[in-house]
Structures are given as structure tokens and as C-alpha cells.
Scaffold this motif. Structure first.
Motif, short mmCIF file in Angstrom:
data_model
loop_
_atom_site.label_atom_id
_atom_site.label_comp_id
_atom_site.label_asym_id
_atom_site.label_seq_id
_atom_site.Cartn_x
_atom_site.Cartn_y
_atom_site.Cartn_z
N UNK A 1 0.81 -1.27 -0.01
CA UNK A 1 -0.13 -0.17 -0.03
C UNK A 1 0.78 1.30 0.01
N UNK A 2 0.33 2.34 -0.75
CA UNK A 2 1.17 3.61 -0.78
C UNK A 2 0.45 4.66 -0.26
N UNK A 3 0.19 4.77 0.80
CA UNK A 3 -0.77 5.97 1.10
C UNK A 3 0.27 7.05 1.88
N UNK A 4 0.45 8.11 1.15
CA UNK A 4 1.33 9.08 1.51
C UNK A 4 0.96 9.56 2.91
N UNK A 5 -0.25 9.82 3.49
CA UNK A 5 -0.37 10.39 4.69
C UNK A 5 0.03 9.41 5.81
N UNK A 6 -0.23 7.98 5.52
CA UNK A 6 -0.04 7.04 6.49
C UNK A 6 1.71 7.01 6.49
N UNK A 7 2.24 7.17 5.43
CA UNK A 7 3.86 7.20 5.61
C UNK A 7 4.30 8.33 6.26
N UNK A 8 3.57 9.40 6.20
CA UNK A 8 4.07 10.68 6.78
C UNK A 8 4.15 10.46 8.27
#
Ligand SMILES: Nc1ncnc2c1ncn2[C@@H]1O[C@H](COP(=O)(O)OP(=O)(O)OP(=O)(O)O)[C@@H](O)[C@H]1O
Ligand SMILES: [Mg+2]
Lengths: 435, 315
Positions: free
Chosen positions: B232-239
Motif C-alpha cells: 500500500x502506498x498511502x502518503x499520509x500514512x507514511x508521513x
């Protein structure tokens, strides 16, 4: 010769709806009896009647054959009392009741002679199940084709729409970045100036206090001296020339930032032209510039832009938002075709008496000869899943063609690619652009 | 004592002016639009914090911060960006090992706090001097070589997929114990019983998000190093995982053996550095968790960890 019997995933009711309950003739019936049967009201539409033995159709007798026989001299006398089987067609067109409509229609059409003299026999598991009229079948098919065509047009429109949404998404990402930068310093500046303002308010309050003390009847010198010192301290830190100069600069930046944001929003509106009529006389050079602002984020660090716009080009009557969509597609493709650096994009416009041409040329990786013929096909893409839908060029071509124009490509591997869009200066019909 | 040094880099001068005003007086400020100047500065002088824009014409922020880290690992790195693209976020973790990811427009007070915190950490890293973290990636060969240690630390795999567990076992061979947890409880039990050094985790197991656990773990046990492995590539989760979880690597699924094996090796090495030099753990100080759904998990983890600490104190 039976039509393919397919347990249909398509609705098997289709053929059943065309089915006519025609009373069959027995093989022992006479030709005269068959002629009588054709005169019955129920059989008025029939070109032929079925002959059925033991529940199975053995053949058909056609009106056409009877006519031919009866038209001959003594035909009726010679044949009237004979068994109907002597004149029957022993290889009638047989169609399984469960066959899909399209298959049945294809099968029947291939076997109809001219003039049409036969209807077809419907069978259920090999047993006689009724008759069907060829013309009914063809018109049912026609209806089917019509609705398929409508559905196709609708899904085509949907594709165009989803491509629009995709380029919109791309645009939003770009514009968000463009807007967040000025927004970043504007917000920060406002916060800082707000706290300076509070300092100012506080200082002003202290000065008021000082005034009150000075005008009061009883003057406390010690308190006064303290207040004067306090005011001068506060005043000095606020009046620090460096701070004042910097703050002025911040306010200038803030206004600049707000204007930048305003310009971006105006541009966004120009780009989509949502607030204008769909078709307008526009300057293509302006369209390109608007698109460049939108594409800026995607290409600014990759592509050096070289503009060679023709001067005093005539306005083109077109749908500007659609033309912008085309330009955005082509410019984005160019941005994706060049490497990390050294990419160049030449944008050239020119016109003759009949055509305005836009050249969009990059020095990217080029297109392989075997791909060149396919790039305008919907869903053709060489990009990884998730990056390209392969709709960009296909939609672009449709848009340009709807404008009565053409789009051509020349490309050389490792050297680059050039797209040339030609738009007619005498506009295409309004209705073609209303897509 | 001289003021700490803060370096600001952005291709928009107005951002620099605005930030300079914000930090005026408290720092020695260096502001530039030129990555070359920035890199020279961190080599030639002690720079405590770098705040960098992501999109700049000559060089991307993630790349710049990677080079800053190579030149001056004690310099804390903050990325300031107008639009968080996935690539930038992933690169800033894997290459730049950044301290924080901040979006434009930012909150002035928050940014001031973040930079102040980064400055304190950097100052203590500089003070720790020679024990400063080594360059794990620069010495990387891709071959997994487990160093000799008396008591090898355990690797905890938190993933529904057995394949990941087996891949880790294959890579580390017999040199490191590997434990497979398929839900939160198993993970907590493992954390209680074993000396976990590295956690390899999905974002969710058994349909439950584990991001809260990962964040809480970093807050409470900063020496544990986390690799997140996810399709999964969820920017906000990564941040969130960067700012609140100080995740060490973000790797995509399907698993790429080479990259994973390298990351695992440097994660273990990094864990050992953190274990041997507690002062360095400060470099991974995390923001407090904000998402309410993560808070409940965090409270659970918290309770468990304090139980563990009490048990440790009793023995
Ligand atoms: N300027 C170009 N240079 C090299 N190849 C190109 C260029 N423009 C198009 N192509 C090729 O043509 C293909 C089709 O382009 P098209 O714009 O239709 O789809 P796409 O770019 O792959 O996906 P989408 O536009 O939906 O994101 C591309 O995948 C690419 O291989
Ligand atoms: Mg495209």
C-alpha cells in the motif's frame, strides 16, 4: 443444417419472443390443403408453412413454390391432389429456440435467398416449436445493434470523461504544489506580523498609561521614571530599523504571494473554461501558455521550454477546454519521454490560409517503429501499470478530429518525437464540438 | 555560548525570507537557494538542522538530505514540501533518514518547536562526538553478513504472509532468531519475552492496523528499528510513520530480495549502534500520536510496556 445450439448466457427469451404458433401440415396433406392453409388469416404473414411428422419438422412448403406451380398451365390440376411433400423444401432453415439472437440472425441471413421465400423453423430439442419470420428476426437484430451502439457511445463518453478526470487529478497535484508554496510563506508571514501587531498594541497601551500618569494630578516621579523606561524599551525593540525593514519586506512578499495564488486560480479557470461557452474564438498561443502553467509542476524541472510562437495568428474557433486537454496530454507525454535532465520541449505555432498548426517536439526517447501505428489506439501504453492508461493520445485524436483537424506524429528512437496538430481556420460544425 | 546553526534551503526566496524571520535571533541562520552551497556549509561547519524544500531545480530535497546525512550525520534533517509525492516521501525515509516531514503551509509555532527539538538532539549528537552513527548504507555490499555478537537480537516479523517470515529466515540464516507474529497479541508477547532488535512489519495484520503499535514502540523503545514492508502506498500514512514512528525503511511489496536483505543488515547495525550509545536514541524522538484510532492501540501497548518495565525492575 441447424443453427448452433448454445445454452445462451444472453437471454434465450429473445427468439421465443419472435416465435409464431403456426399449425403445421401433416406430410399426408394435399397441395390444395396447403394452399387453403395459406389463405387463413392466422397465416397471412407466413411465407412458408411447416410440415411436421411425429413432432419433428420434415420440411416446409412455401407460398412462392405454390404460386409457381399454380401459375403453370394445369398446375393446380396436376399437383393439387398430390401430397404436399412432393413440393416441400426438405432442408428448411432450422433454428434452435435457445440459440442467441445474433447467432440465429447470422445463420438465417446466410441462408436466405433473394427474393426471400422462406421463414425459419424453430425447434426445441429437435422438436417442432413454431415458426419465425425472417424480417422480424432482422428487425430485432437491428434494435439490438441500435442499443449496443447507444451503449457504446455512452461508454465512450464515459472514457472521455474519466480521461478528463485523470488529467484533472494531475492538474490538481501540480496546482496544489504551486499554491502551497506561496501559501506557506503567506501564512507564516501573517502569523509573525500578527504577533508583532500584538507587541504594538501592548506598547501603545503602555504609552497610554504614560500619558495618564503625565496628566494625573498627583505625579509619582519614581513610577513615572519607570514607565518612561518601559515605554522606551518597548518602543526601541519595535522601532528597530532592521525589524521594520524586514517586516515591510514580509508584507510585500505576502501581497505578492496572494497575487500569485490569485493568478493561479485565474489560470485554472481559464484552463478549464468552465465559466465560458463551450465553443469560442481563442488564441492558440494563449491556450498553450495556460496549459504550461498547469503542467508547470510536472515538467518545470525536467524540460527546457523553447517557444516559437507565430505572431498575429488568427483566432481559432474551438472548444478551448478540449484543446487544452489535448495540449496537456501531449506536453505531459513529452515530459515523461525525456530523462531526468537535458530534456527540451519545442512549442511552435504557425498558420497558412486554411490551417493553424501546433508543433510539439521533444528530444526524448522516441517511439519504436512497431509502436508508432498503435499509439493512437485506446489503451495502448508502454508505461507501467498505474502510470499510463493509454487513453491520452486516443482521446486527443478524437478531440482534434471532432474539430475537423488532424494530428500527425514523426519519431526517431533516442532522438525524439514531434506531434503536429492541424486545426482548420474555417471552423468545424458546432454540433461536432458539443461532445 | 554561540547560537546553534540552522540552514534553510528553498528555491523560492520568499520562503527563505519568511523562515529567516521566524527563526531570527535564536539561530545562526544560513539561507540559500543553492544545494551546492548547502552541502559545502554542512561539510565546513557544524550545522545543527537543515530544513529543505523537496522540489528544487538542481536537486530534489530527499537527495540533498541524503548527501547532508553522508557528510554530517549529526545534522538533523527536515523536509518541507508543497505537495507530498509518494516517491519523495519514500526516498526521504530510505535515503535521507529524515527527522520530520512537514507540509506547506506549515504552522509557525509547530515548526519552531520541531526545529528546536531537532537542534537539541543534534547538539547532543555532536557532543557524543566519535560515537556518532556510522554510515550504514555506504558500507553496504548487499550480502548479508551477520556480525559476531554474544547475544544476537531477535527479528520480529509482523505480517499475515508466511512468505515474508520465510524470506527473513532465509536471509539471516541461523545467525539471528526470527519470530513470526500474526496479530497484535502475539507481537506483544514476543516483545515481552525476547530481546527484539528489528521489527519487519506490514501496515495491518489480521485486518487490524499496526501503525499505532509501531509508533508507540518507537516512542517507548527507541532502540528497536522498524522496517515497513507493504504494497500500500498511502502518503499520509507514511508521513505519520516518519514523524510519529521514525520508521527506518519503507519497502514496497512484492518483496525485492536484494534491497530487503540490505535494509535488514543496516537495520540490525543501526539497532546495535542505538543500543550501545543511548544518547543517539534521541535522534529518533517522535511526535505524539494524533489519530484517535491509533491512540487506543497505543494505550494498550503503553500498559503492556510499563508492565514489562516493572517486571524488569523487580528482577
Ligand atoms: N512524446 C513521446 N515520446 C515517446 N513516446 C511517446 C510520446 N508520446 C506518446 N508516446 C507513446 O505512446 C503511448 C501512448 O500515449 P498515450 O498518451 O495515449 O498514453 P500514456 O501516456 O501511456 O497514458 P496516459 O496518457 O493515459 O497517462 C505511450 O505509452 C508512449 O509509449
Ligand atoms: Mg499520455
Amino acid at each position: 443444417m441447424n443453427a448452433p445450439l448454445r445454452s445462451g448466457s444472453e437471454s434465450p427469451a429473445d427468439l421465443a419472443r419472435l416465435r409464431l404458433d403456426v399449425a403445421p401440415l401433416a406430410p399426408t396433406a394435399t397441395v390444395d390443403a396447403a394452399a387453403e392453409a395459406f389463405l387463413e388469416a392466422a397465416n397471412a404473414r407466413m411465407l412458408c408453412l411447416p410440415i411436421v411428422a411425429n413432432g419433428r419438422a420434415v420440411g416446409t412448403i412455401s407460398r412462392h413454390t405454390l404460386n409457381n406451380v399454380f401459375l403453370r398451365r394445369f398446375g393446380r390440376e396436376l399437383y393439387g391432389t398430390r401430397s404436399v411433400t412432393t413440393l416441400m423444401n426438405a432442408e428448411p432453415i432450422r433454428v434452435s429456440l435457445s440459440a442467441p439472437l445474433d447467432d440465429a440472425a447470422r445463420f438465417v441471413a446466410a441462408r436466405l435467398g433473394a427474393p426471400i421465400t422462406e421463414d425459419f423453423v424453430l425447434e426445441d430439442d429437435g422438436r417442432y416449436a413454431g415458426m419465425g419470420v425472417a424480417v422480424d428476426l432482422l428487425s430485432a437484430l437491428q434494435q439490438r445493434v441500435d442499443s449496443a451502439f447507444t451503449a457504446l457511445k455512452a461508454s465512450q463518453a464515459q472514457l472521455v470523461q474519466s480521461e478528463k478526470m485523470a488529467s484533472l487529478g494531475q492538474m490538481v497535484a501540480g496546482v496544489a504544489h504551486e499554491i502551497n508554496t506561496p501559501l506557506g510563506y503567506v501564512r507564516n508571514n501573517v502569523e509573525m506580523v500578527a504577533s508583532l501587531f500584538e507587541d504594538g498594541v501592548q506598547t501603545l497601551g503602555e504609552h497610554h498609561k504614560l500619558l495618564d500618569m503625565l496628566t494625573a494630578d498627583d505625579l509619582d516621579e519614581a513610577a513615572l521614571a519607570k514607565q518612561i523606561a518601559r515605554c522606551s524599551d518597548l518602543g526601541a525593540s519595535l522601532a528597530d530599523p532592521e525589524l521594520l525593514a524586514d517586516t515591510r519586506a514580509l508584507l510585500r512578499d505576502t501581497l505578492h504571494g496572494v497575487d500569485t495564488i490569485k493568478d493561479l486560480v485565474v489560470n485554472l479557470r481559464n484552463f478549464s473554461r468552465l465559466d465560458q461557452s463551450r465553443v469560442a474564438e481563442v488564441s492558440i498561443n494563449d491556450c498553450i501558455d495556460q496549459t504550461l502553467v498547469i503542467a508547470h509542476n510536472a515538467i518545470k524541472h525536467r524540460l527546457e521550454i523553447i517557444k516559437r510562437y507565430g505572431e498575429n495568428l488568427p483566432a481559432v474557433r474551438c472548444s478551448p477546454s478540449q484543446i487544452n486537454q489535448v495540449l496537456l496530454n501531449l506536453i505531459t507525454n513529452a515530459g515523461q519521454a525525456v530523462g531526468e535532465d537535458g530534456g527540451k520541449l519545442l512549442l511552435k505555432t504557425e498558420a497558412d490560409a486554411d490551417w493553424l498548426r501546433i508543433h510539439i517536439q521533444d528530444n526524448g526517447r522516441g517511439i519504436a517503429a512497431e509502436h508508432l501505428a498503435k499509439i493512437f489506439d485506446p489503451f495502448f501504453t508502454t508505461k507501467p501499470v498505474g502510470q499510463g492508461t493509454g487513453l491520452g493520445l486516443s482521446i486527443s485524436q478524437q478531440i482534434v478530429q471532432a474539430h475537423g483537424g488532424t494530428i500527425h506524429v514523426v519519431s526517431e528512437l533516442q532522438r525524439g518525437t514531434k506531434f503536429v496538430i492541424s486545426l482548420p481556420l474555417r471552423a468545424a460544425s458546432e454540433s461536432a464540438l458539443a461532445a | 555560548m554561540s547560537k546553534p546553526t540552522l540552514l534553510l534551503i528553498d528555491d523560492e526566496e520568499r520562503i527563505l525570507r519568511s523562515l529567516a524571520m521566524l527563526f531570527r535571533g535564536q539561530y545562526d541562520l544560513l539561507a540559500t537557494t543553492d544545494p551546492g552551497v548547502a552541502l559545502r556549509a554542512v561539510t565546513e561547519q557544524r550545522v545543527h538542522v537543515v530544513v529543505s524544500d523537496q522540489r528544487m531545480p538542481q536537486m530534489r530535497g530527499a537527495e540533498l538530505l541524503k548527501q547532508v546525512r553522508a557528510r554530517s550525520p549529526q545534522t538533523m534533517r527536515i523536509l518541507l514540501t508543497g505537495y507530498s509525492e509518494l516517491d519523495a516521501v519514500v526516498a526521504s525515509v530510505n535515503e535521507g533518514e529524515i527527522f520530520r516531514f512537514v507540509n506547506k503551509p506549515w504552522d509557525a509555532a509547530e515548526l519552531r518547536d520541531t526545529v528546536a527539538q531537532a537542534t537539541n538532539i543534534s547538539a547532543s549528537l555532536f557532543a557524543a562526538g566519535p560515537a556518532a552513527p556510522p554510515e550504514p548504507l555506504q558500507t553496504e555490499t548487499g550480502q548479508f553478513v551477520a556480525p559476531e555478537v554474544a547475544r544476537p537480537e531477535t527479528i520480529l516479523v509482523l505480517d499475515d504472509d508466511a512468505e515474508i517470515y520465510h524470506a527473513v529466515q532465509d536471509i539471516v540464516g541461523t545467525s539471528q532468531p526470527v519470530i513470526w507474529a500474526r496479530d497484535l497479541d502475539q507481537a506483544l508477547t514476543a516483545l515481552e519475552r525476547e530481546a527484539i532488535g528489528v521489527v519487519v512489519s506490514e501496515l495491518a495484520v489480521a485486518n487490524h492496523s499496526v501503525t499505532g503499535l509501531l509508533k508507540m514502540l518507537k516512542a517507548e523503545r527507541p532502540e528497536i528499528v522498524t522496517i515497513v514492508l507493504t504494497p500500500f502506498a498511502d502518503v499520509s500514512v507514511f508521513i505519520g510513520l516518519i514523524n510519529q514512528g521514525q520508521v527506518y525503511r519503507l519497502l514496497p511489496k512484492p518483496l525485492r530480495r536484494g534491497a530487503f536483505s540490505m535494509s535488514l543488515a543496516s537495520a540490525l547495525r543501526h539497532h546495535r549502534v542505538l543500543r550501545s550509545a543511548p544518547a543517539l536514541r534521541a535522534a529518533h524522538a517522535v511526535e505524539t500520536i494524533k489519530a484517535p484510532e491509533e491512540v487506543s492501540v497505543a494505550t494498550r501497548v503503553m500498559g503492556f510496556l510499563s508492565r514489562m518495565r516493572r517486571a524488569g525492575a523487580a528482577t
